[in-house]
Motif scaffolding. Structure first.
Motif, mmCIF file in Angstrom:
data_model
loop_
_atom_site.group_PDB
_atom_site.id
_atom_site.type_symbol
_atom_site.label_atom_id
_atom_site.label_comp_id
_atom_site.label_asym_id
_atom_site.label_seq_id
_atom_site.Cartn_x
_atom_site.Cartn_y
_atom_site.Cartn_z
ATOM 1 N N SER A 246 0.741 -1.387 -0.117
ATOM 2 C CA SER A 246 -0.057 0.261 -0.151
ATOM 3 C C SER A 246 0.924 1.699 -0.079
ATOM 4 C CB SER A 246 -0.972 -0.022 1.169
ATOM 5 O OG SER A 246 -2.084 -0.626 1.520
ATOM 6 N N TRP A 247 0.823 2.292 -0.321
ATOM 7 C CA TRP A 247 1.513 3.701 -0.615
ATOM 8 C C TRP A 247 0.603 4.822 0.578
ATOM 9 C CZ3 TRP A 247 0.219 0.506 -4.423
ATOM 10 C CH2 TRP A 247 1.334 0.116 -5.047
ATOM 11 N N ASP B 94 -3.309 5.873 -2.161
ATOM 12 C CA ASP B 94 -3.120 5.040 -2.170
ATOM 13 C C ASP B 94 -4.216 4.358 -2.880
ATOM 14 O OD1 ASP B 94 -2.478 2.384 -1.476
ATOM 15 O OD2 ASP B 94 -4.664 2.038 -0.464
ATOM 16 N N LYS C 34 -2.963 1.393 -6.489
ATOM 17 C CA LYS C 34 -3.374 0.611 -6.886
ATOM 18 C C LYS C 34 -4.404 0.199 -7.904
ATOM 19 C CE LYS C 34 -3.627 -0.694 -1.875
ATOM 20 N NZ LYS C 34 -4.218 -1.299 -0.708
ATOM 21 N N TRP D 199 5.920 3.924 -0.406
ATOM 22 C CA TRP D 199 5.313 2.647 -0.900
ATOM 23 C C TRP D 199 5.671 1.335 0.150
ATOM 24 C CZ3 TRP D 199 7.550 -3.226 -1.121
ATOM 25 C CH2 TRP D 199 6.787 -3.681 -1.132
ATOM 26 N N GLN E 182 3.080 -5.081 2.448
ATOM 27 C CA GLN E 182 1.101 -5.586 2.991
ATOM 28 C C GLN E 182 1.313 -6.109 4.255
ATOM 29 O OE1 GLN E 182 -1.289 -3.414 1.253
ATOM 30 N NE2 GLN E 182 -2.496 -3.600 2.955
ATOM 31 N N GLU F 71 -5.349 7.451 8.608
ATOM 32 C CA GLU F 71 -5.617 7.604 6.987
ATOM 33 C C GLU F 71 -6.596 9.095 7.816
ATOM 34 O OE1 GLU F 71 -9.078 8.411 3.740
ATOM 35 O OE2 GLU F 71 -9.149 7.764 6.137
ATOM 36 N N SER G 144 -4.985 9.092 1.875
ATOM 37 C CA SER G 144 -3.917 9.150 2.354
ATOM 38 C C SER G 144 -3.074 8.788 3.998
ATOM 39 C CB SER G 144 -3.080 10.505 1.615
ATOM 40 O OG SER G 144 -3.577 10.427 0.702
#
Length: 571
Positions: free
Chosen positions: A48-49, A53, A57, A540, A543, A557, A561
């Motif tokens: 995930s970023w 994100d 993806k 990155w 996961q 979050e 982001s």
């Protein structure tokens, strides 16, 4: 000719490997393109970023038509007319010599397994009915322009064919490919044979303890470095007639009449490949200029202009930066353009075997133990971005690449090493390991091709450092690495001129104000990177680690982001 759909109700099984240890198996009807159970096999799941994100993806979602893929494989076994490439389906090229990869009697794909989610593409393994041999479907992520995706897939297919047929190297055979999404599969792809084995990366431990030339650690490290160096030696032995990248002549390059190399006697290989525009990624990455403008700067280049590719990269990047309004980087690339074709005196006798170092040779940017499969034999994969350039301008493989301070002996090279705290010792140990590993690569080069050993010269490394930084630049502030290389070259130019390594008087100028501004900006950028978690991976996060950070509430979050809760991190 349209193949009859033999088994419209055939079932295909999916095996999806995520960051959990047990793969999930799902069954779907081949003809049901809207089956929601298929979604997981296309979704990116390996990380995930921290920023954007969802967007990142989505770029890596690799949905394709399973029925279209099945239809294509059924078509492969039908007779078609063609010499090298067969027109089996719309915008799909099939290599005539490799159609035996699909056995007679094929009717449907039995199982599709997602086996790897890489940086640039996703890998699926296909099990077909009526045969034991499996295939690989490789699908690129939607990260690049259509022009670059088109060229790099076409070039990689031709390069793999060249390595196997001309050089006789262990490279998987390519069955089919399409460089555009308008095809029966619905996405650009490559189909090739699957090779069983373990990745050589399993043996690579770059931080294994041991001094330079310590027998145990040297044997361990060289067991990984040597086979890659030996493969690279075979790749670079043959020299070409131009600089650029390889393509099949039948793949839209019929207008190119020059042979790619001299002396081909095998009739089946004559007029098979040509040298066209380079697919080195820097010429296409983050470009806002039109494709027609890019084409002015991507070759192919004649053998009489070995440094023209450096000048063209600088000029292309300069035009792109001006269009983007990136004013801070513009003066840097102007300086690079100014010095590009004077970087080396091409007639220099100071650097041994200069003619050999300038000769057009194949360069493989993804030489890495991650791309070596060890089974009954050793197989090499992933030739994306392969290009033909002077060995003098090539970079070392990234797994042994190191441009920091060189430390060959911790006790001798680091003052009062034994008095340092553990954190400081670890930093110096890291520098030592990187120095040692690069030294072993140079040792392997000495053993395999002494004629090209001039690239290990500290002067050569410094002279081309700005150019190599331009090749690697990915973010807006990475121009500072290019400027760093130019400042170092500016300082050393008089010495290199007197040694007849560079050409002519110093073309670079830096005012005191420019040098102070550069030093401040460069240090600020280093501080910024060191304070940003996962800066080296572009934000990155693997996961499994990402899931733990969320569970521990260390990540917060907001609007798609994520940021770190620094108070909790410091607790």
């Amino acid at each position: 000719m349209i193949a009859r759909w033999i088994m419209p109700a055939a079932r295909t099984a999916f095996r999806q490997r995520r960051f959990v240890s047990t793969p999930k198996e799902v069954f779907t009807e081949l003809s049901d393109e809207n089956d929601p159970k298929r979604a997981s096999i296309f979704e990116y799941s390996w990380g995930s970023w921290l920023e954007n994100d969802v967007v990142e993806k989505e770029k890596r979602r690799t949905e394709f038509s399973i029925k279209g893929l099945n239809d294509l494989l059924a078509q492969v076994v039908k007779p078609f007319q063609g010499s090298v490439l067969l027109p089996v389906a719309h915008n799909v090229s099939v290599l005539k010599d490799n159609v035996d990869l699909v056995k007679t009697g094929f009717s449907h794909i039995k199982q599709i397994s997602s086996i790897h989610e890489g940086k640039h593409h996703r890998i699926y393994k296909l099990q077909l009915d009526h045969q034991e041999d499996e295939l690989v479907l490789r699908v690129p992520y939607k990260l690049d322009s259509e022009v670059y995706t088109d060229r790099r897939i076409k070039s990689e297919a031709a390069t793999m064919d060249f390595l196997a047929k001309k050089l006789g190297l262990n490279v998987p055979r390519v069955l089919a490919y399409s460089s555009v999404a308008e095809n029966p599969v619905g996405i650009p792809f490559m189909l090739m044979e699957f090779k069983k084995g373990e990745l050589l990366m399993r043996k690579w431990n770059p931080l294994t303890p041991g001094s330079v030339n310590d027998e145990k650690s040297k044997t361990e490290l060289m067991s990984v470095i040597s086979p890659i160096a030996e493969f690279n030696k075979k790749v670079t032995d043959l020299t070409f007639t131009h600089y650029g990248s390889l393509y099949f002549k039948e793949d839209g390059f019929e207008h190119i009449v020059d042979e790619p190399y001299v002396g081909e006697s095998e009739e089946s290989l004559k007029n098979r490949w040509v040298i066209g525009p380079t697919v080195e990624k820097a010429y296409y990455r983050n470009k806002d200029v039109e494709a027609a403008e890019i084409d002015k700067f991507v070759g192919p280049w004649t053998v009489e202009q070995p440094l023209k590719m450096v000048a063209d990269l600088a000029q292309l990047e300069l035009e792109n930066l001006q269009k983007q309004g990136h004013d801070q980087a513009v003066p840097v690339y102007k300086k690079l353009a100014q010095v590009a074709e004077k970087l080396f005196d091409v007639e220099s006798k100071t650097i041994p075997h200069m003619d050999a170092l300038l000769a057009p040779r194949l360069a493989l940017p993804d030489l890495d133990p991650m791309n070596v499969i060890v089974g009954d034999e050793t197989w090499f994969i992933d030739f994306e971005g392969a290009c033909i350039k002077p060995f003098l301008l090539s970079s070392y493989p990234k797994f042994v690449q190191y441009s920091g301070p060189k430390i060959f002996d911790l006790e001798a090279d680091v003052e009062d090493y034994d008095k340092l705290d553990d954190v400081a010792k670890q930093q110096y140990e890291y520098m030592f390991y990187r120095t040692r590993n690069q030294f072993y690569w140079e040792l392997a080069l000495n053993e395999t091709n002494k004629e090209l050993l001039g690239v290990i010269s500290p002067a050569v490394k410094l002279i081309k450092s700005a150019y190599l930084s331009a090749l690697d630049a990915k973010t807006e502030k990475d121009y500072l690495y290019v400027e760093n290389g130019l400042v170092e070259l500016y300082t050393m130019w008089p010495h290199y001129e007197s040694a007849a390594i560079v050409k002519g008087p110093n073309p670079l100028t830096f005012s005191e104000q420019e040098l102070q501004a550069y030093e401040t900006a460069f240090q600020d950028y280093q501080t910024e990177l060191s304070s940003m978690p996962f800066a080296a991976t572009g934000g990155w996060v693997p996961q499994d680690m990402f899931a733990r950070l969320l569970e521990q509430k260390l990540l917060v979050e907001k609007n798609g982001s994520y940021t770190f809760d620094r108070d909790k991190l410091l607790q």
